[in-house]
Design a protein around this motif. Structure first.
Motif, mmCIF file in Angstrom:
data_model
loop_
_atom_site.group_PDB
_atom_site.id
_atom_site.type_symbol
_atom_site.label_atom_id
_atom_site.label_comp_id
_atom_site.label_asym_id
_atom_site.label_seq_id
_atom_site.Cartn_x
_atom_site.Cartn_y
_atom_site.Cartn_z
ATOM 1 N N LEU A 1 0.823 -1.219 0.000
ATOM 2 C CA LEU A 1 0.000 0.000 0.000
ATOM 3 C C LEU A 1 0.852 1.263 0.000
ATOM 4 C CD1 LEU A 1 -2.851 -0.641 2.603
ATOM 5 C CD2 LEU A 1 -3.106 -0.223 0.165
ATOM 6 N N ASN A 2 2.066 1.153 0.510
ATOM 7 C CA ASN A 2 2.931 2.321 0.669
ATOM 8 C C ASN A 2 4.163 2.257 -0.234
ATOM 9 O OD1 ASN A 2 1.816 3.994 3.104
ATOM 10 N ND2 ASN A 2 1.510 1.842 3.606
ATOM 11 N N ALA A 3 4.010 1.591 -1.379
ATOM 12 C CA ALA A 3 5.119 1.476 -2.328
ATOM 13 C C ALA A 3 5.655 2.867 -2.649
ATOM 14 C CB ALA A 3 4.648 0.779 -3.597
ATOM 15 N N GLY A 4 6.966 2.986 -2.636
ATOM 16 C CA GLY A 4 7.603 4.256 -2.892
ATOM 17 C C GLY A 4 7.811 5.107 -1.647
ATOM 18 N N ARG A 5 7.105 4.772 -0.572
ATOM 19 C CA ARG A 5 7.241 5.513 0.687
ATOM 20 C C ARG A 5 8.028 4.728 1.720
ATOM 21 N NH1 ARG A 5 1.928 7.320 3.039
ATOM 22 N NH2 ARG A 5 3.269 8.783 4.097
ATOM 23 N N VAL A 6 8.191 3.429 1.478
ATOM 24 C CA VAL A 6 8.915 2.580 2.417
ATOM 25 C C VAL A 6 10.022 1.835 1.679
ATOM 26 C CG1 VAL A 6 6.882 2.256 3.910
ATOM 27 C CG2 VAL A 6 7.378 0.570 2.123
ATOM 28 N N ALA A 7 11.024 1.428 2.420
ATOM 29 C CA ALA A 7 12.085 0.596 1.859
ATOM 30 C C ALA A 7 11.731 -0.857 2.158
ATOM 31 C CB ALA A 7 13.425 0.956 2.485
ATOM 32 N N VAL A 8 11.392 -1.595 1.123
ATOM 33 C CA VAL A 8 11.013 -2.996 1.301
ATOM 34 C C VAL A 8 12.279 -3.803 1.578
ATOM 35 C CG1 VAL A 8 9.971 -5.032 0.225
ATOM 36 C CG2 VAL A 8 8.975 -2.758 -0.143
ATOM 37 N N ILE A 9 12.219 -4.626 2.627
ATOM 38 C CA ILE A 9 13.354 -5.443 3.043
ATOM 39 C C ILE A 9 13.038 -6.904 2.779
ATOM 40 C CG2 ILE A 9 14.819 -6.128 4.980
ATOM 41 C CD1 ILE A 9 13.796 -3.341 6.255
ATOM 42 N N ASP A 10 12.004 -7.403 3.448
ATOM 43 C CA ASP A 10 11.528 -8.781 3.310
ATOM 44 C C ASP A 10 12.664 -9.801 3.364
ATOM 45 O OD1 ASP A 10 9.051 -9.825 3.490
ATOM 46 O OD2 ASP A 10 8.665 -9.945 1.347
ATOM 47 N N LYS A 11 13.458 -9.708 4.428
ATOM 48 C CA LYS A 11 14.588 -10.621 4.633
ATOM 49 C C LYS A 11 14.595 -11.131 6.057
ATOM 50 C CE LYS A 11 17.846 -8.233 1.623
ATOM 51 N NZ LYS A 11 19.069 -7.445 1.588
ATOM 52 N N PRO A 12 15.171 -12.315 6.257
ATOM 53 C CA PRO A 12 15.409 -12.768 7.629
ATOM 54 C C PRO A 12 16.337 -11.788 8.342
ATOM 55 C CG PRO A 12 15.690 -14.565 6.078
ATOM 56 C CD PRO A 12 15.558 -13.296 5.264
ATOM 57 N N ALA A 13 16.301 -11.815 9.647
ATOM 58 C CA ALA A 13 17.044 -10.847 10.456
ATOM 59 C C ALA A 13 18.535 -10.830 10.159
ATOM 60 C CB ALA A 13 16.806 -11.130 11.938
ATOM 61 N N ALA A 14 19.165 -11.987 10.023
ATOM 62 C CA ALA A 14 20.633 -12.033 9.916
ATOM 63 C C ALA A 14 21.182 -11.148 8.795
ATOM 64 C CB ALA A 14 21.118 -13.467 9.774
ATOM 65 N N PRO A 15 20.731 -11.285 7.551
ATOM 66 C CA PRO A 15 21.301 -10.419 6.515
ATOM 67 C C PRO A 15 20.917 -8.952 6.691
ATOM 68 C CG PRO A 15 19.630 -11.873 5.569
ATOM 69 C CD PRO A 15 19.844 -12.308 6.984
ATOM 70 N N TYR A 16 19.708 -8.694 7.184
ATOM 71 C CA TYR A 16 19.288 -7.309 7.382
ATOM 72 C C TYR A 16 20.115 -6.647 8.482
ATOM 73 C CZ TYR A 16 16.489 -3.223 8.489
ATOM 74 O OH TYR A 16 16.075 -1.937 8.743
ATOM 75 N N LEU A 17 20.292 -7.338 9.595
ATOM 76 C CA LEU A 17 21.081 -6.773 10.695
ATOM 77 C C LEU A 17 22.539 -6.592 10.294
ATOM 78 C CD1 LEU A 17 19.534 -8.747 13.689
ATOM 79 C CD2 LEU A 17 19.089 -6.373 13.048
ATOM 80 N N ALA A 18 23.071 -7.523 9.522
ATOM 81 C CA ALA A 18 24.462 -7.409 9.070
ATOM 82 C C ALA A 18 24.665 -6.186 8.185
ATOM 83 C CB ALA A 18 24.876 -8.675 8.327
ATOM 84 N N ALA A 19 23.652 -5.838 7.402
ATOM 85 C CA ALA A 19 23.751 -4.691 6.502
ATOM 86 C C ALA A 19 23.422 -3.368 7.192
ATOM 87 C CB ALA A 19 22.817 -4.896 5.311
ATOM 88 N N ASN A 20 22.948 -3.433 8.432
ATOM 89 C CA ASN A 20 22.539 -2.233 9.168
ATOM 90 C C ASN A 20 23.184 -2.206 10.539
ATOM 91 O OD1 ASN A 20 20.306 -0.827 7.495
ATOM 92 N ND2 ASN A 20 19.909 -3.013 7.330
ATOM 93 N N PRO A 21 24.419 -1.756 10.622
ATOM 94 C CA PRO A 21 25.145 -1.768 11.902
ATOM 95 C C PRO A 21 24.439 -0.962 13.001
ATOM 96 C CG PRO A 21 26.548 -0.948 10.120
ATOM 97 C CD PRO A 21 25.222 -1.275 9.533
ATOM 98 N N GLY A 22 23.608 0.005 12.623
ATOM 99 C CA GLY A 22 22.862 0.788 13.615
ATOM 100 C C GLY A 22 21.879 -0.057 14.403
ATOM 101 N N LEU A 23 21.551 -1.218 13.874
ATOM 102 C CA LEU A 23 20.625 -2.121 14.559
ATOM 103 C C LEU A 23 21.338 -3.222 15.327
ATOM 104 C CD1 LEU A 23 17.758 -2.557 11.972
ATOM 105 C CD2 LEU A 23 17.491 -1.853 14.338
ATOM 106 N N ALA A 24 22.656 -3.244 15.278
ATOM 107 C CA ALA A 24 23.404 -4.297 15.978
ATOM 108 C C ALA A 24 23.009 -4.310 17.449
ATOM 109 C CB ALA A 24 24.906 -4.063 15.835
ATOM 110 N N GLY A 25 22.562 -5.443 17.903
ATOM 111 C CA GLY A 25 22.180 -5.582 19.298
ATOM 112 C C GLY A 25 20.783 -5.088 19.630
ATOM 113 N N VAL A 26 19.964 -4.790 18.606
ATOM 114 C CA VAL A 26 18.602 -4.321 18.900
ATOM 115 C C VAL A 26 17.834 -5.410 19.633
ATOM 116 C CG1 VAL A 26 17.472 -5.042 16.755
ATOM 117 C CG2 VAL A 26 16.651 -3.041 17.959
ATOM 118 N N GLY A 27 17.046 -4.998 20.567
ATOM 119 C CA GLY A 27 16.283 -5.908 21.414
ATOM 120 C C GLY A 27 16.813 -5.813 22.830
ATOM 121 N N SER A 28 16.024 -6.317 23.742
ATOM 122 C CA SER A 28 16.421 -6.196 25.157
ATOM 123 C C SER A 28 17.248 -7.376 25.610
ATOM 124 C CB SER A 28 15.182 -6.070 26.026
ATOM 125 O OG SER A 28 14.296 -7.149 25.805
#
Length: 191
Positions: free
Chosen positions: A164-191
């Motif tokens: 519904l929001n094509a063009g307004r969001v960055a579609v990822i649709d990946k398991p956590a491991a590759p997404y987290l590896a590509a986004n160091p700002g999220l390293a360790g996200v979660g409690s």
């Protein structure tokens, strides 16, 4: 002629260097579909508000306080789930979007509104984890349609909102491991 172009290029570089780097908080929407684990849908925030301050990083979902047959029959107690690193690691990142400081503040208020001091009732048909992320999506400025057929299907619901929001969001649709590896700002996200 080349001298003028070179001078113009230098002036342009100086002007761009004078512009402060834009900080931004990003919201990412996730799902985890395995009947025994809750929440099935949640969101993460990471980045630094435009107004400055400390970098933010967190993960929130909404879940019943206890998983019992009572939750299938009606309204039970619910709670904000401060999603763990291990849970995030087993999930799928569907899409992300930058949020303004006002939207970021509204997302944090949402966590409080559905938490201990707010309305923390859980109803599998009317107030579940999908409803929680749907409200987070609205507060992020996204178009949301709550298709009743998808309200108990976090993955399908989240993908429908990305479409519904094509063009307004960055579609990822990946398991956590590759997404987290590509986004160091999220390293360790979660409690």
């Amino acid at each position: 002629m080349l001298h003028r172009i070179a001078r113009l290029a230098v002036l342009l570089l100086v002007a761009l260097a004078a512009v402060p780097a834009q900080a931004r908080v990003t919201v990412t929407f996730w799902s985890y579909e395995n009947g025994g684990d809750f929440p099935h849908a949640f969101f993460t925030l990471h980045g630094t508000p435009d107004r400055g301050g400390k970098p933010v990083q967190g993960a929130w979902g909404f879940t019943p306080k206890s998983v019992t047959p009572a939750m299938l029959l009606g309204t039970v107690g619910g709670k904000i789930d401060y999603t763990t690193k291990k849970y995030v690691a087993r999930s799928i990142a569907h899409f992300s979007a930058p949020v303004s400081d006002a939207q970021y503040d509204s997302l944090l208020r949402l966590v409080g509104e559905w938490g201990e001091k707010g309305n923390n009732s859980y109803n599998i048909n009317r107030r579940n984890c999908v409803h929680f992320v749907a409200e987070a999506m609205r507060r992020s400025g996204l178009r949301v349609v709550e298709d009743k057929r998808l309200i108990k299907k976090p993955r399908s619901f989240t993908r429908s909102i990305a479409a519904l929001n094509a063009g307004r969001v960055a579609v990822i649709d990946k398991p956590a491991a590759p997404y987290l590896a590509a986004n160091p700002g999220l390293a360790g996200v979660g409690s």
